[in-house]
Design a protein around this motif. Structure first.
Motif, PDB file in Angstrom:
ATOM      1  N   PRO B  45       0.822  -1.228   0.000  1.00  0.00           N
ATOM      2  CA  PRO B  45       0.000   0.000   0.000  1.00  0.00           C
ATOM      3  C   PRO B  45       0.854   1.277   0.000  1.00  0.00           C
ATOM      4  CG  PRO B  45      -0.767  -1.551   1.667  1.00  0.00           C
ATOM      5  CD  PRO B  45       0.546  -2.070   1.159  1.00  0.00           C
ATOM      6  N   TYR B  49       1.057   4.207  -2.952  1.00  0.00           N
ATOM      7  CA  TYR B  49       0.928   5.637  -2.649  1.00  0.00           C
ATOM      8  C   TYR B  49       2.126   6.412  -3.196  1.00  0.00           C
ATOM      9  CZ  TYR B  49       0.715   9.892   0.221  1.00  0.00           C
ATOM     10  OH  TYR B  49       0.680  11.191   0.641  1.00  0.00           O
ATOM     11  N   VAL B  70       3.586   8.968   4.821  1.00  0.00           N
ATOM     12  CA  VAL B  70       2.230   8.428   4.711  1.00  0.00           C
ATOM     13  C   VAL B  70       1.383   9.117   5.782  1.00  0.00           C
ATOM     14  CG1 VAL B  70       2.534   6.485   6.312  1.00  0.00           C
ATOM     15  CG2 VAL B  70       0.942   6.288   4.429  1.00  0.00           C
ATOM     16  N   ALA B  72      -0.958   9.583   8.781  1.00  0.00           N
ATOM     17  CA  ALA B  72      -1.212   8.653   9.893  1.00  0.00           C
ATOM     18  C   ALA B  72      -2.580   7.991   9.752  1.00  0.00           C
ATOM     19  CB  ALA B  72      -1.110   9.399  11.223  1.00  0.00           C
ATOM     20  N   ALA B  74      -3.908   6.808   7.293  1.00  0.00           N
ATOM     21  CA  ALA B  74      -3.904   5.685   6.356  1.00  0.00           C
ATOM     22  C   ALA B  74      -3.760   4.352   7.088  1.00  0.00           C
ATOM     23  CB  ALA B  74      -2.768   5.845   5.345  1.00  0.00           C
ATOM     24  N   LYS B  76      -5.562   3.369   9.260  1.00  0.00           N
ATOM     25  CA  LYS B  76      -6.917   2.856   9.478  1.00  0.00           C
ATOM     26  C   LYS B  76      -7.461   2.161   8.236  1.00  0.00           C
ATOM     27  CE  LYS B  76      -8.556   6.721  10.722  1.00  0.00           C
ATOM     28  NZ  LYS B  76      -9.122   7.945  11.251  1.00  0.00           N
ATOM     29  N   GLU B  77      -6.820   2.420   7.116  1.00  0.00           N
ATOM     30  CA  GLU B  77      -7.408   1.978   5.859  1.00  0.00           C
ATOM     31  C   GLU B  77      -6.621   0.892   5.144  1.00  0.00           C
ATOM     32  OE1 GLU B  77      -8.424   5.357   3.524  1.00  0.00           O
ATOM     33  OE2 GLU B  77      -9.437   6.330   5.192  1.00  0.00           O
ATOM     34  N   ALA B  78      -5.417   0.648   5.594  1.00  0.00           N
ATOM     35  CA  ALA B  78      -4.600  -0.352   4.917  1.00  0.00           C
ATOM     36  C   ALA B  78      -3.611  -0.943   5.918  1.00  0.00           C
ATOM     37  CB  ALA B  78      -3.838   0.291   3.753  1.00  0.00           C
ATOM     38  N   LEU B  80      -0.285  -1.327   6.618  1.00  0.00           N
ATOM     39  CA  LEU B  80       0.946  -0.685   6.150  1.00  0.00           C
ATOM     40  C   LEU B  80       2.144  -1.382   6.794  1.00  0.00           C
ATOM     41  CD1 LEU B  80      -0.386   2.954   6.200  1.00  0.00           C
ATOM     42  CD2 LEU B  80       0.614   1.835   4.206  1.00  0.00           C
TER      43      LEU B  80
END
Lengths: 392, 362
Positions: B45, B49, B70, B72, B74, B76-78, B80
Motif C-alpha cells: 500500500p 501511494y 504516509v 497517519a 492511512a 486505518k485503511e490499509a 501498512l
C-alpha cells in the motif's frame, strides 16, 4: 406598529431592488469598502469575495422578490391589507413584529435575504452583524433610498456576553444561523411565543453518474463545475461540495475522474485564489490532503470515514449505484442542503430527495442559490407574517 | 516472505539496533533511504501511494526529508507493513474515531520498539540517573489492553527501570484513586522515588478526584518524576499544560522541571521528550528520529516555521519510515521540536481517548 407598516409592499420591494442594483456595481464605494472588510474577516481572497457579492446582489431583484411573496402568500398586496382569497376567508398577512437575525461567522451575507424578506413583511429588523458590517452598509443604502428604513432596518455587532446585547426574548421572531449548540442555546432562551427559525450546519453532496462519464470531454465539464463548487469559500459553506460520489461503469473510471477533478481544482484555484489559510486547521488540512491522495492511490474499498470538511479538498467516493451513496450519507447522518448532479437520471434524483437535499442543481451551480428558491427547505417570507382573517 | 526479504530485513534491523544502542546514527540520510527502498519493495500500500507521487525504486528521493510521508490516518485503511500482518508479533491500535475505525500498526517483532523506547526513556526522561523507581501508572494495563502502545511502553520501562512493584490504576473504565493514594503513601514511607505516568486527561481526572476526597497534598518521595503523555486537546474539553503542571507540582511536591511531557503516537516507535529545564518547553528526540514541518500542501517549511509535523523514524523499519501527522508544531535547526498541539477536531491519539471515555463514565 412597525416602521414600514404604512409603506406599500411594492414600494418596499422596489427600494430593496434599487439598493441591490447599486451594490451590483463592483465600484460602488460602499461595496468596495465592504469587500475589503469581508476579505479581512473571512480570510477569503478578493476574487472570492467579489464572486459572493455578485451572486448575492444579482439575485436580489424585484421579480424574484415578488415571485417569492406571491408564491408563498398568494399575492404581494396581501401584505398591505385584507384581500380576498379564492375559496378561503379574506386575510391580511400582517408583520409578525420585531425580528432579530443572527448571522453565522463564516458565510458572506447569509443574513441578508432573511432580513430583506422580513422587511418585505414590514417587520422591524435587527441583524447581528459581523465585523465587516456588510449588512449595516447595505441598510445604509436602503435608508438612502427610503427614509422609513432608518427605523425598520438596523444592524449591529454584539457578543452574547455583552451587557448591552439585546434580549432575544423581546423579539417576535428570531432567525439564527450557526452551529447546533449555538442554535439550541438561542432557542432555549426564547419565550414559547417567539417564533424561532434556525438554520443549522448542513453539507452538500454531488453524484457523478456513469452516463456523464461516457467521454473525457463530458467528464471534464462535470469536473470543472465540481471544482468550482469545492474551492469557493474554502469549502466552508453549506453549499460547498463536501462529498462527491462517482459511479462505477463509465467510460472514464472513477480514478480517472478524480485525476481530472484535481486538475480542475488547480485551475479553479487560479480563478479563485486562496486567501489567508486559517493556521488553526493547517495540520488537519495537510493530513486530509495527503490522506485523500493515499485513498486515490489505494485499491482499498471506498473510505468509510466522514467527509474531512477541509478547504478545497475533494472527497470523492466510488459507488456502484445511488443506494451506496444513500447508505454513506445515512451512516454519517449528514444533513444536506444542496445536491449537485450531472444529469437528471430519475433514480439519482430520487436518491437526492430521499437523502434530504433541499436543493438539487447542476455541478458548478451549487454556490449560486436563487433568491426565488427556498433556503434550508423553509419558506422565505411566510414565517415573518401573522395571518389575520376577516369573516364579515 | 522469501529469503531475500528476511535477509534484507534482518540486516536492516541489526544496523538500526546498533545505531539505537550506540545512540548514534552514522549516516541518517543513507539509512533512511535504504529503509524506504526496502519498504517500497515490500510494503504494497505504501509503494502504491509513493508510485502515485511518482516515487518508485527507479525514481528514489534524494534525501530523508523528501521520502513521501504516509498520512497517519492511512493506518486505518490499509495494512501498512512489509510483512504478512497475520504474522505480526505485536499490533498496536489507535484510539479510534467518530466512525469507530482504528488504525493498526503491525510490528514484525519487538526488538526495535523495545530498544527505541527504552533508549529514549533512559536518556531523555530518566536522564541517566541510575535510580530504581516505583512506577505508578495511569495508563491502560498492558495485560488488559494489549493493543495500547502506551501500555506496552510503560510495561517495558517499568520492567527495566522499576523496582518490580509497578501498579496500574486504570481498570476498565475506572480510575483506582484510593489504591493510588495508598500506593503513593507506601512509596513515601519506604522512600522509593516514584514515576507517575499518565495522559494529561487522566491526570486532570485524578486531581479532580483527589480534590473531591479532600486530599490537597500527596507528596511523593524526593527524586520522583511525572511523565505526561499528551492528550490535552480531547473530545470533551481543552486543558492548559501550564495549569496542569502547576497543580501536579503542588499536589505531589514535584518540581515542575521534573514533570516531563512525552510526545509519541501509535504509528511511531520512537518518542520525543521535553528538554529539561527549558521554558518555553522544547522537545528532544533520539538521533534515529527526525522531523520537519510542512504547509497545507505538504511543502516543507523552513526551520522554526509552524506547520504540520512529519516524522521520519528509523525504528519503523517494518511499517512506514515517514509519517505525516495532524499535529501542529515547529522544528528547529538543532532538531528540537515545539508541539503546538493536536488541533481541535483531529482525532485523539495514543491512549488519551481511553482516559476520556473513563472520565465520561465516572
Amino acid at each position: 406598529m412597525t416602521a414600514l407598516l404604512n409603506v406599500p409592499a411594492r414600494k418596499i420591494i422596489a427600494t430593496i431592488s434599487n439598493a441591490a442594483e447599486r451594490w451590483r456595481d463592483a465600484d460602488f464605494p460602499a461595496r468596495v469598502r465592504a469587500t475589503q472588510r469581508i476579505a479581512e474577516r473571512t480570510g477569503y481572497s478578493i476574487p472570492v469575495v467579489e464572486y459572493a457579492l455578485d451572486r448575492l446582489f444579482f439575485s436580489i431583484d424585484r421579480s424574484s422578490l415578488e415571485a417569492v411573496i406571491a408564491g408563498e402568500l398568494g399575492e404581494v398586496e396581501i401584505l398591505d391589507g385584507f384581500r380576498p382569497r379564492p375559496g378561503r376567508t379574506d386575510a391580511w398577512a400582517c408583520p409578525i413584529g420585531n425580528v432579530c437575525v443572527i448571522s453565522s461567522r463564516t458565510t458572506i451575507g447569509v443574513a441578508l435575504p432573511a432580513a430583506l424578506f422580513a422587511l418585505c413583511a414590514k417587520c422591524d429588523v435587527l441583524v447581528k452583524d459581523r465585523e465587516d458590517s456588510l449588512i449595516a452598509s447595505f441598510f445604509e443604502t436602503l435608508r438612502e433610498e427610503l427614509a422609513e428604513f432608518a427605523q425598520a432596518a438596523r444592524a449591529e455587532p454584539w457578543s452574547s456576553h455583552d451587557e448591552n446585547a439585546p434580549a432575544l426574548d423581546s423579539f417576535d421572531a428570531v432567525v439564527a444561523f450557526g452551529q447546533t449548540e449555538t442554535l439550541a442555546t438561542i432557542r432555549d432562551g426564547l419565550t414559547p411565543e417567539t417564533r424561532f427559525i434556525g438554520f443549522g450546519p448542513r453539507a452538500s453532496a454531488g453524484y457523478v453518474s456513469r452516463e456523464s462519464l461516457s467521454a473525457s470531454g463530458a467528464a471534464a465539464e462535470v469536473a470543472r463545475g465540481a471544482a468550482r463548487d469545492i474551492v469557493l469559500y474554502e469549502t466552508e459553506g453549506c453549499l460547498s461540495l463536501h462529498v462527491l460520489f462517482v459511479e462505477d461503469g463509465g467510460a472514464v473510471s472513477a480514478a480517472g475522474f478524480s485525476q481530472t477533478l484535481q486538475d480542475e481544482i488547480a485551475r479553479a484555484n487560479i480563478e479563485f485564489p486562496r486567501g489567508e489559510p486559517a493556521s488553526g486547521r493547517l495540520a488537519q488540512a495537510a493530513h486530509a490532503r495527503a490522506l485523500g491522495a493515499f485513498r486515490n492511490a489505494s485499491d482499498e474499498n471506498a473510505p468509510s470515514e466522514p467527509p474531512p470538511f477541509m478547504p478545497r479538498l475533494s472527497h470523492a467516493i466510488p459507488v456502484a449505484n445511488p443506494a451506496d451513496a444513500l447508505e454513506y450519507l445515512s451512516r454519517h447522518g449528514l444533513a444536506l442542503e444542496g445536491f449537485a448532479l450531472a444529469d437528471s437520471r430519475p433514480d439519482v434524483v430520487a436518491m437526492a430527495v430521499t437523502a434530504g437535499a433541499v436543493r438539487i442543481t447542476r455541478f458548478g451551480e451549487l454556490q449560486s442559490p436563487p433568491l426565488a428558491g427556498e433556503h434550508g427547505g423553509r419558506p422565505r417570507i411566510a414565517e415573518f407574517v401573522r395571518w389575520t382573517d376577516k369573516t364579515f | 516472505m522469501n529469503d531475500g526479504y528476511r535477509a534484507e530485513a534482518d540486516a536492516l534491523d541489526a544496523e538500526i539496533l546498533t545505531a539505537i544502542q550506540a545512540c548514534r546514527v552514522p549516516d541518517f540520510n543513507d539509512l533512511a533511504l535504504r529503509i524506504f527502498a526496502h519498504q517500497l519493495r515490500y510494503n504494497k500500500p505504501y509503494a502504491r501511494y509513493c508510485s502515485s507521487l511518482e516515487i518508485t525504486p527507479a525514481r528514489m528521493p534524494d534525501s530523508w526529508d523528501t521520502i513521501p510521508p504516509v498520512p497517519a490516518g492511512a493506518f486505518k485503511e490499509a495494512a501498512l507493513c512489509t510483512f504478512d500482518p497475520s504474522q505480526a508479533f505485536l499490533t498496536f491500535e489507535t484510539s479510534g474515531t467518530s466512525s469507530g475505525a482504528r488504525g493498526k500498526h503491525h510490528l514484525e517483532d519487538s526488538s526495535l520498539y523495545d530498544a527505541s523506547l527504552l533508549g529514549s526513556f533512559e536518556q531523555y526522561f530518566l536522564q541517566g540517573a541510575g535510580t530504581i523507581f516505583r512506577f505508578l501508572l495511569f495508563v491502560p494495563h498492558v495485560r488488559g489492553s494489549r493493543q495500547s502502545s502506551l501500555g506496552y511502553m510503560m510495561d517495558r520501562a517499568a520492567s527495566c527501570f522499576g523496582d518490580g512493584q509497578e501498579q496500574w490504576f486504570i481498570k476498565g473504565h475506572t480510575l483506582i484513586v484510593p489504591g493510588f493514594v495508598a500506593a503513593a503513601r507506601v512509596a513515601t514511607d519506604e522512600n522509593v522515588p516514584v514515576i507517575l505516568a499518565g495522559t494529561a486527561f487522566s491526570f486532570v481526572a485524578l486531581l479532580d478526584d483527589l480534590r473531591e476526597r479532600g486530599i490537597a497534598s500527596l507528596p511523593l518521595p524526593a527524586g520522583s518524576k511525572i511523565m505526561e503523555t499528551g492528550g490535552f486537546k480531547g473530545r470533551t474539553r481543552i486543558l492548559s499544560p501550564v495549569e496542569l503542571y502547576q497543580d501536579l507540582s503542588t499536589v505531589f511536591a514535584i518540581p515542575k522541571s521534573l514533570i516531563i511531557a512525552e510526545y509519541g503516537m501509535t504509528e511511531l516507535l520512537s518518542q520525543y521528550y521535553d528538554r529539561s529545564g527549558e521554558e518555553p518547553r522544547t522537545k528532544a528526540g533520539p538521533p534515529w528520529l527526525r522531523s520537519y514541518a510542512v504547509d497545507e500542501n505538504g511543502k516543507q517549511l523552513l526551520p522554526g516555521t509552524v506547520g504540520a509535523l512529519v516524522h521520519v523514524d528509523l525504528a519503523n523499519r517494518s511499517s512506514c519510515v515517514a509519517i505525516q501527522t495532524e499535529d501542529l508544531g515547529a522544528v528547529f535547526e538543532d532538531g528540537g521540536l515545539v508541539l503546538i498541539g493536536r488541533e481541535r477536531g483531529a482525532e485523539s491519539r495514543g491512549c488519551s481517548l481511553d482516559a476520556e471515555a473513563l472520565r465520561a463514565v465516572s
